[in-house]
Design a protein around this motif. Sequence first.
Motif, PDB file in Angstrom:
ATOM      1  N   ASN A  14     -38.079 -14.198 -16.927  1.00 17.62           N
ATOM      2  CA  ASN A  14     -36.800 -14.589 -17.540  1.00 17.62           C
ATOM      3  C   ASN A  14     -36.741 -16.059 -17.921  1.00 17.62           C
ATOM      4  OD1 ASN A  14     -36.099 -11.979 -16.983  1.00 17.62           O
ATOM      5  ND2 ASN A  14     -34.624 -12.465 -15.385  1.00 17.62           N
ATOM      6  N   ARG A  15     -37.903 -16.649 -18.244  1.00 15.98           N
ATOM      7  CA  ARG A  15     -37.856 -18.037 -18.707  1.00 15.98           C
ATOM      8  C   ARG A  15     -37.070 -18.113 -20.006  1.00 15.98           C
ATOM      9  NH1 ARG A  15     -40.649 -17.797 -23.205  1.00 15.98           N
ATOM     10  NH2 ARG A  15     -42.849 -17.251 -23.371  1.00 15.98           N
ATOM     11  N   ASN A  16     -36.678 -19.342 -20.383  1.00 15.14           N
ATOM     12  CA  ASN A  16     -35.948 -19.509 -21.637  1.00 15.14           C
ATOM     13  C   ASN A  16     -36.827 -19.080 -22.812  1.00 15.14           C
ATOM     14  OD1 ASN A  16     -33.629 -20.560 -20.476  1.00 15.14           O
ATOM     15  ND2 ASN A  16     -34.334 -22.671 -20.660  1.00 15.14           N
ATOM     16  N   PRO A  17     -36.211 -18.504 -23.835  1.00 15.13           N
ATOM     17  CA  PRO A  17     -36.980 -18.207 -25.048  1.00 15.13           C
ATOM     18  C   PRO A  17     -37.522 -19.506 -25.640  1.00 15.13           C
ATOM     19  CG  PRO A  17     -34.808 -17.171 -25.144  1.00 15.13           C
ATOM     20  CD  PRO A  17     -34.809 -18.084 -23.948  1.00 15.13           C
ATOM     21  N   GLU A  18     -38.733 -19.450 -26.208  1.00 14.35           N
ATOM     22  CA  GLU A  18     -39.321 -20.641 -26.825  1.00 14.35           C
ATOM     23  C   GLU A  18     -38.993 -20.638 -28.321  1.00 14.35           C
ATOM     24  OE1 GLU A  18     -43.428 -20.537 -25.466  1.00 14.35           O
ATOM     25  OE2 GLU A  18     -42.775 -21.148 -23.441  1.00 14.35           O
ATOM     26  N   PRO A  51     -33.549  -9.808 -23.161  1.00 18.66           N
ATOM     27  CA  PRO A  51     -33.495  -8.821 -22.082  1.00 18.66           C
ATOM     28  C   PRO A  51     -34.010  -9.418 -20.774  1.00 18.66           C
ATOM     29  CG  PRO A  51     -34.816  -8.011 -23.951  1.00 18.66           C
ATOM     30  CD  PRO A  51     -34.452  -9.420 -24.247  1.00 18.66           C
ATOM     31  N   GLY A  52     -33.417  -8.987 -19.670  1.00 20.04           N
ATOM     32  CA  GLY A  52     -33.947  -9.307 -18.345  1.00 20.04           C
ATOM     33  C   GLY A  52     -34.761  -8.133 -17.823  1.00 20.04           C
ATOM     34  N   CYS A  88     -37.356  -9.014 -26.736  1.00 26.61           N
ATOM     35  CA  CYS A  88     -38.317  -8.717 -25.665  1.00 26.61           C
ATOM     36  C   CYS A  88     -38.126  -9.672 -24.496  1.00 26.61           C
ATOM     37  CB  CYS A  88     -39.756  -8.827 -26.184  1.00 26.61           C
ATOM     38  SG  CYS A  88     -40.138  -7.553 -27.402  1.00 26.61           S
ATOM     39  N   ARG A  89     -38.407  -9.165 -23.287  1.00 26.71           N
ATOM     40  CA  ARG A  89     -38.189  -9.977 -22.091  1.00 26.71           C
ATOM     41  C   ARG A  89     -39.211 -11.100 -21.982  1.00 26.71           C
ATOM     42  NH1 ARG A  89     -39.457  -8.926 -15.760  1.00 26.71           N
ATOM     43  NH2 ARG A  89     -38.102 -10.594 -14.997  1.00 26.71           N
ATOM     44  N   PRO A  90     -38.747 -12.355 -21.870  1.00 28.98           N
ATOM     45  CA  PRO A  90     -39.680 -13.438 -21.578  1.00 28.98           C
ATOM     46  C   PRO A  90     -40.138 -13.318 -20.121  1.00 28.98           C
ATOM     47  CG  PRO A  90     -37.619 -14.265 -22.551  1.00 28.98           C
ATOM     48  CD  PRO A  90     -37.381 -12.843 -22.119  1.00 28.98           C
ATOM     49  N   ILE A 106     -27.513  -4.349 -18.895  1.00 33.03           N
ATOM     50  CA  ILE A 106     -27.201  -3.310 -17.905  1.00 33.03           C
ATOM     51  C   ILE A 106     -27.428  -3.783 -16.481  1.00 33.03           C
ATOM     52  CG2 ILE A 106     -27.453  -1.187 -19.243  1.00 33.03           C
ATOM     53  CD1 ILE A 106     -30.371  -1.236 -18.026  1.00 33.03           C
ATOM     54  N   GLY A 107     -27.983  -4.984 -16.283  1.00 35.15           N
ATOM     55  CA  GLY A 107     -28.146  -5.526 -14.928  1.00 35.15           C
ATOM     56  C   GLY A 107     -26.843  -6.138 -14.432  1.00 35.15           C
TER      57      GLY A 107
END
Length: 180
Positions: A89-93, A43-44, A84-86, A55-56
């Motif tokens: 909006n960084r890349n997921p780890e 998500p953002g 969940c939003r990082p 939805i953005g």
Amino acid sequence: ALLAVRTEIGDCTRCKLHTLGRTQVVFGAGNPNARLMFVGEAPGRDEDLQGVPFIGRAGQLLTKIIEAIELKREDVYIANVIKCRPPENRNPEPDEVATCEPFLFQQIDVIKPTVIVALGTFAARALLRSLEPISKLRGRVFDYRGSKLIPTFHPAYLLRNPSSKREVWEDMKLVKTLLN
Ligand code: URA
């Protein structure tokens, strides 16, 4: 059955993202009987606030992509690898992907879509366990858990690189063929 998975996630604290500013878990949205499923990254900001995936701005483009093959958002199911939003909006780890992806796999196993479209590198890599770049993976059809999986470019990438819309259109024509 999807509700059971959603309830299982609830106020999830399994990974560190719950301490890093997320508003809520963004589980997924759409038709639980969908024959077509889209999988994004995470998500953002807008998604985190409203609790709905895509939805953005990227989501509005995804809606147009869905409508281009004569379907509506309500016809398909939309989820992300990470719920969940990082932060920023960084890349997921890798630990976040490893912790969260079993919920995506459960969603896929419950919905059993005919076709899954993996949007962008993170979704394609998580699902295919491949390290190839999306440019090498896109446009191909993979067998995946009883579904056909087609990787394509992420709509956020298309916002920055509109010339790649041509390839996504080719990929979506392939999706339509597989659905018919
Ligand atoms: N980008 C994603 O990958 N997922 C969303 O839900 C929104 C933007």
